[in-house]
Structure formats: structure tokens, C-alpha cells
Design an enzyme around this catalytic site. Structure first.
Site, PDB file in Angstrom:
ATOM      1  N   GLU A 142       0.819  -1.211   0.000  1.00 44.71           N
ATOM      2  CA  GLU A 142       0.000   0.000   0.000  1.00 44.71           C
ATOM      3  C   GLU A 142       0.853   1.261   0.000  1.00 44.71           C
ATOM      4  O   GLU A 142       0.476   2.273  -0.605  1.00 44.71           O
ATOM      5  CB  GLU A 142      -0.958  -0.035   1.190  1.00 44.71           C
ATOM      6  CG  GLU A 142      -2.032  -1.109   1.025  1.00 44.71           C
ATOM      7  CD  GLU A 142      -2.954  -1.246   2.209  1.00 44.71           C
ATOM      8  OE1 GLU A 142      -4.174  -1.289   2.009  1.00 44.71           O
ATOM      9  OE2 GLU A 142      -2.444  -1.325   3.350  1.00 44.71           O
ATOM     10  N   GLU A 158      -4.034  -9.510   3.440  1.00 47.84           N
ATOM     11  CA  GLU A 158      -4.840  -9.138   4.612  1.00 47.84           C
ATOM     12  C   GLU A 158      -5.971 -10.113   4.904  1.00 47.84           C
ATOM     13  O   GLU A 158      -6.258 -10.416   6.073  1.00 47.84           O
ATOM     14  CB  GLU A 158      -5.398  -7.715   4.424  1.00 47.84           C
ATOM     15  CG  GLU A 158      -4.422  -6.602   4.756  1.00 47.84           C
ATOM     16  CD  GLU A 158      -3.464  -6.268   3.634  1.00 47.84           C
ATOM     17  OE1 GLU A 158      -2.740  -5.269   3.753  1.00 47.84           O
ATOM     18  OE2 GLU A 158      -3.418  -7.016   2.621  1.00 47.84           O
TER      19      GLU A 158
END
Length: 265
Positions: free
Chosen positions: A120, A140
Site C-alpha cells: 500500500e 490481509e
């Protein structure tokens, strides 16, 4: 007899983020190699401070974000998470970057792993260089979490949607070579050369008007996803003043006089 468990890796000495200046570029190095540069609150604050330095100093025109120890970043420090929570900084997101509005170009130089929050951070940068042995990933869902600092929002716009969905929903890794094939990586390098490539890319950016570069970046960011008419309505008040600047005059004169332009920050 069962073998004794391996001892936990010792924390690296020194600062968790190291900064260095080189020809108008601020190199920001994540420095927790014993945990593949996983982000805790301390590192998040240090990255945010480095980005603040980049923004505030007119002598700096480009930032390069990289990691030490052969890896970019393994994301949020999961050992620290139960106590610290997600290491965001105010309203600027993970490590003060993923939701920030950085006006100057930022280049990610990726070696090894850039996964979870590390990926990210990459997605929050403007340009990417990566070693051919590097890999990306958003695991995730395998940890009961969501890629909420830009992974789910940005990745479908950077890769073909079906590939992005596969990465998001299956936690599959993405080799840097595949990322480059789909345009997510600007330049693929041999192992250990991603930072060199990033600095060469920074020099190419620095050859041009800092003001024009900053405005161009802002236009791209602020018009993302808008229809043409709405995008021009946002763009024009930003771009029009640039045509009346000393940089615009200097660029035109340098072109007609067949010489390199002499930009002022």
C-alpha cells in the site's frame, strides 16, 4: 529431542528510518530489517517526519522510499498491532503516506517483499522501480484483515480488475516481473539495483520545472475518476497560473536558445 526454537531476531541498532540527501532527492529508508521493515507506531512517525521534511524544503524536489536488509516492507507489525492498532498518522494514513497529499513526486524502490501495508505504501507512490526478484502482495484476508490503506481502493485501477481481485481475495503474491508487464512497475532491475534505478528516474524528473511537475502531479491526483468536463473544471484553475510563471518564460527561452533551462524551485 526436539530442537530448540530459533532465537527471535534482534532489533537493528540505529534509527528506524534513515534519510539521506542526494542532488535534491530525499532518500527515505525503512530500517527495521529484523522484521522486514514492518511498520509500528515509531516507524510510522519517523516516515511522516521524513515526508514533512521533503514537503517543507524547497531544495528537495523528489523523494525515494526504499527499505533496508533486502526487503521493502512487510506491512503493519502484527506483533505490535494488538497493542498499538494500525500505525496511521493523523489523517495521513499508514506511516503518514497512504492518505497524504504529498505535492512532490515520490518513487518507490522495491527489493524483496512489498506486501500488505508495504504494498500500500508502493501504491501511494507516483513511480516504482523494482528488482526482478521482488514481489508484491495483499494477504490481509488471510489475517482476518482488510487492505484498507489503499490496497482495495487503488489496486483495481492499477492492474486489470480480474487480476487485482485475485490478489485481494486469495492473498496470492505478485512477482515484480508480472507487475511490470501490467504497468505497475516503471522499471525492472537486477537484484540490488532498484535504488540506483530510482535515483536515475528522480534525476530525469528533476531535469524539468519543479513547479510544473508539482502542478501536473496535483492535476492527475485531483481529476482521477472524473468525467472530462469535470476534470477540466478542476484542472484549469491549477494549470492556468503556471503559464504566467518565470519557469514558463525560462523554459521557452531555453528551448529557443538551445540550452538547458535553469529552473528555480
Amino acid at each position: 529431542m526436539e530442537p530448540a526454537p530459533a532465537p527471535a531476531p534482534a532489533p537493528a541498532p540505529g534509527p528506524v528510518v534513515v534519510t539521506a540527501r542526494q542532488d535534491g532527492t530525499l532518500i527515505i529508508t525503512l530500517n527495521r530489517p529484523h522484521v522486514r521493515n514492518a511498520i509500528d507506531r515509531h516507524m510510522a512517525a519517523a516516515v511522516d517526519a521524513a515526508l514533512t521534511e521533503l514537503e517543507a524544503d524547497p531544495a528537495l524536489t523528489v523523494g525515494v522510499l526504499t527499505g533496508s536488509g533486502g526487503h521493502f516492507c512487510s506491512g503493519m507489525d502484527l506483533k505490535a498491532f494488538p497493542v498499538e492498532g494500525v500505525p496511521v498518522v493523523a489523517d495521513r494514513g499508514l506511516a503518514g503516506l497512504t492518505r497524504a497529499r504529498i505535492s512532490k513526486p515520490l518513487i518507490a524502490a522495491v527489493e524483496g517483499a512489498a506486501v500488505a501495508g508495504g504494498f500500500e505504501l508502493v501504491l501511494a507512490c507516483d513511480l516504482v522501480t523494482a528488482a526482478d526478484t521482488a514481489f508484491f502482495g495483499l494477504p490481509e484476508v488471510a489475517r482476518g484483515l482488510v487492505a484498507a490503506e489503499g490496497g482495495a481502493v487503488r489496486l483495481p485501477g492499477r492492474l486489470p480488475r480480474q487480476l487485482a481481485m485475485e490478489l485481494l481475495l486469495t492473498a496470492a503474491p505478485l512477482p515484480a516481473a508480472t507487475a511490470a508487464q501490467h504497468g505497475l512497475v516503471n522499471q525492472l532491475t537486477s537484484e540490488g539495483k532498484a535504488l540506483d534505478a530510482a535515483l536515475a528516474l528522480a534525476a530525469r524528473v528533476q531535469a524539468h520545472s519543479p513547479e510544473a511537475v508539482r502542478v501536473t502531479k496535483r492535476i492527475v491526483r485531483d481529476t482521477q475518476g472524473l468525467a472530462d468536463s469535470a476534470a477540466f473544471a478542476v484542472q484549469d484553475p491549477l494549470s492556468a497560473p503556471v503559464f504566467a510563471t518565470a519557469s514558463a518564460v525560462e523554459g521557452s527561452r531555453a528551448f529557443t536558445e538551445k540550452r538547458p533551462p535553469r529552473w528555480r524551485a
